[in-house]
Design an enzyme around this catalytic site. Structure first.
Site: not given
Ligand code: RIB
Length: 309
Positions: A187, A255, A294
């Site tokens: 990002n 993610d 989510s």
């Molecule tokens: O990208 C979000 C994630 O960053 C969260 O789930 C937290 O655990 C960290 O790893």
């Protein structure tokens, strides 16, 4: 898209402790939060769940602690339909945890305590070699030791398996080692850490991506949140438009992008379409609280994809 790809994630699993608040406290200040959410997270696990929800066959290579969260995390992988044969409980280590704070605009601040994630070593990658060799795509992030990330990228290249590195959390890295990745997907803040230059808008993202290509990286996609994504390769740069939403909680949206992009690309989508689809999948994940909780189903995604402007 024509087949069910096998995606292997070598990465982290955390438990997320998320507090929702109107604003972030100042140093020395105590404030009340609005709500609290306990859920499964970790960038690796999140990306695995996103790819699985999209329809991939997914395997996870990870380490969890020998505390309450370790077995629960393995159970969560099983419940999500993810192969967790190479998720190991590590004696004497705590599980990874992430206190997360989300303000009223949906922005988050995260502290990760790596715990057992930091014990995932090249020997664990060797132990999973047969599994990794069967992958259509290997996905990595930076919540495990760097030596394991570099080792796995070299393994993937040696065996001709496409790899995606999400260089998160952001830090300075060896571009020589990252050159073994087929895609590096940061990002804005992660791109800044990699490229050593400011990335506050699409123009700066373009300059940074071009600098990273000059440093030897094969392909770079900078995710830009509400501004979409910028994709760069030897042929040049192109901007991929965002999917506009009013976010509730942006935690895990990156993610969702990585996991879904890995799925779409490995399913046979052209790169530009895979990025557009991942933009939509990630945007939809910001409409509900939590990280994995989510992420949306393929039915929900397909409805949004068909109805986009
Ligand atoms: O990208 C979000 C994630 O960053 C969260 O789930 C937290 O655990 C960290 O790893």
């Amino acid at each position: 898209m024509n087949r069910q790809p096998h995606i292997v994630v070598v990465g982290s699993a955390n438990v997320d402790l998320t507090t929702f608040t109107d604003h972030f406290p100042r140093p020395g200040e105590t404030i009340f939060g609005r709500a609290f959410h306990l859920g499964f997270g970790g960038k690796g696990a999140n990306q695995a769940v996103a790819a699985r929800l999209c329809g991939a066959r997914v395997s996870m290579v990870a380490r969890v602690g020998d505390d309450l969260f370790g077995p629960a995390t393995i159970q969560n992988f099983a419940a999500s339909g993810i192969d967790a044969r190479h998720v190991l409980i590590t004696p004497g280590a705590s599980s990874g945890v992430a206190p997360i704070f989300v303000d009223s605009s949906g922005q988050n601040r995260i502290i990760v305590v790596k715990g057992a994630n930091d014990r995932l070593l090249p020997a664990d990658v060797d132990a999973a070699a047969d599994l990794l060799r069967s992958a259509d795509c290997i996905v990595l992030q930076l919540e495990i030791p760097l030596e394991t990330v570099y080792y796995t990228l070299r393994f993937a290249r040696r065996h001709g398996i496409p790899s995606i590195l999400n260089p998160a959390p952001g830090q300075a890295l060896s571009l020589g080692e990252l050159a073994f990745a087929d895609y590096v997907i940061p990002n804005e803040t992660e791109a800044e850490a990699l490229g050593g230059m400011p990335v506050r808008n699409p123009d700066e993202a373009r300059a940074c991506a071009l600098a990273l290509l000059s440093g030897g990286l094969a392909r770079v996609i900078v995710t830009l949140g509400a501004n979409g994504a910028l994709c760069a390769g030897p042929e040049g740069c192109r901007h991929v438009a965002p999917f506009a939403v009013e976010p509730v909680d942006t935690t895990g949206a990156g993610d969702a992008f990585i996991g879904s992009f890995a799925f779409f690309l490995a399913s046979g989508c052209k790169e530009g379409e895979a990025i557009s689809r991942a933009n939509v999948y990630a945007a939809l994940s910001t409409l509900a609280a939590g990280t994995q909780s989510s992420f949306v189903t393929m039915e929900r995604f397909e409805a949004a994809w068909a109805g986009r402007g």
